[in-house]
Structures are given as structure tokens and as C-alpha cells.
Write an enzyme that holds these catalytic residues in place. Structure first.
Site: not given
Length: 213
Positions: A98, A102
Site C-alpha cells: 500500500e 499510494e
């Protein structure tokens, strides 16, 4: 002297457990169980769990992202985070994924900062927040939909705490992570745990509760 302050996992007899709504991201489950001599039925969001990352650079700045969240209608500041919705994926690996997807960042040092339930009265969503240090940039990830216009910002930890206390930000992962980091830093990071610490309160662990009928 009273015992140390801690939550306890309680084994109850679950007499029935059914998915009453099969959603695109998570389900609603209805359980019937016996507790304190009563037969009780409760419905709750059955969640795969999630991870969040408080990435801290050498200047004690936190990497924040800003993105749109439809239920609230806000573009709010958050920590990089995501669902544990990849079958069999380790939570730490999910957090590392992640962070890269992101925020276009990787880290060489990982530790467990804190963990919590978002809303234990109506959801089994469990969150782990990791502290990531030794950060470096990687190639930009191709983001789409709500993530297509993510804004990145490095913000001093003290400034993040000020924003929490002034009620200018409302994301619970960010609030919990920032306050936990502030306290952990004040104690010389002595409260950190290994990033691969077992997670017995993860939803998949709790799904092993005994169903008697």
C-alpha cells in the site's frame, strides 16, 4: 493490585452465522450466540481487516495523502492504507504494498506502532498501523478512480498533532497513528513492536470461534 489494562478475547457459542448482505467490498453478517444466559442476535460489517503506514523521514515529517471519500463527501488527509483483501497476504507485506502503490515510497525499517478496531459495536474491522523509516522514492504507480488525484505531502509530526487537536482532520487512522507516534517518540520509540508480531485479533483469527449449530 489490579491486572494490567488489556482487552480479552472471549469464546462464545455461536449458534448461527449467515451473510445477509454480500457486498462489493465487505459483507454484513448476522450471528446468533449465547451470552450471559441469553440468546442474542447481532448484525455487523464483516471486514477483511486493513493496514496503515505512518512513514517518517529523517526530519520527523509524516507522509500524508489526500483523497476523496464518498461516504463523507470529503477530500481528507490520511495515512497510506488499504484493505487486506489479497488472499493469503501477510499484513506487513500488505502495508508495504500500500505504501508503494499510494505514495510511491518504500522503506527499509518497519515496526508495529499500534492497532485498533474502528467501530467494535458494529464492525470487526481491525487496523494495524506500522511505522516505516528509512524511506526512499520509487517509480510512480498508475492510480485510477478516487486515487487518481491523490495529493502527497510531507508534514512535521508536531504539525500533524496540532491539526488533530484543532479538529482540522478527522480520519481515525491518521488521528490514532499520529498520536501514537508522538507518544512513542517521546518515549524513545521503546513502545514499538516487531513488524511481524502475531495478530490474534485479526478478523480471520476471530472467525475461528466455535459455531455449534
Amino acid at each position: 493490585m489490579p491486572d494490567a489494562l488489556q482487552d480479552d478475547v472471549v469464546a462464545v457459542d455461536v449458534t448461527a452465522s449467515d451473510v445477509v448482505y454480500d457486498g462489493a467490498i465487505w459483507n454484513v453478517r448476522r450471528d446468533s450466540f449465547d451470552y450471559n444466559g441469553a440468546s442474542i442476535t447481532r448484525e455487523y460489517i464483516d471486514h477483511p481487516g486493513a493496514v496503515a503506514v505512518l512513514a517518517l523521514d529523517e526530519h520527523d515529517r509524516v507522509l500524508l495523502i489526500k483523497q476523496y471519500r464518498h461516504p463523507t463527501g470529503l477530500r481528507g488527509w490520511e495515512l497510506p492504507a488499504g484493505l487486506l483483501d489479497v488472499a493469503g497476504e501477510n499484513a506487513l507485506v500488505g502495508a508495504q504494498r500500500e505504501l508503494a502503490e499510494e505514495a510511491d515510497v518504500v522503506a527499509s525499517q518497519w515496526a508495529l506502532l499500534t492497532e485498533f478496531y474502528t467501530s467494535p459495536g458494529g464492525s470487526n474491522e481491525a487496523i494495524r498501523v506500522y511505522l516505516a523509516r528509512g524511506v526512499s522514492a520509487v517509480a510512480a504507480f498508475d492510480r485510477t478512480e478516487e486515487e487518481a488525484d491523490i495529493e502527497l505531502r510531507w508534514v512535521p509530526l508536531d504539525e500533524c498533532v496540532d491539526a488533530v487537536l484543532a479538529r482540522r482532520i478527522a480520519n481515525p487512522l491518521l488521528i490514532v497513528g499520529v498520536l501514537a507516534a508522538q507518544i512513542a517518540r517521546s518515549r524513545g520509540w521503546s513502545t514499538l513492536a516487531p513488524a511481524d508480531l502475531p495478530w490474534p485479533r485479526h478478523p480471520l483469527s476471530l472467525h475461528s470461534r466455535n459455531i455449534t449449530a
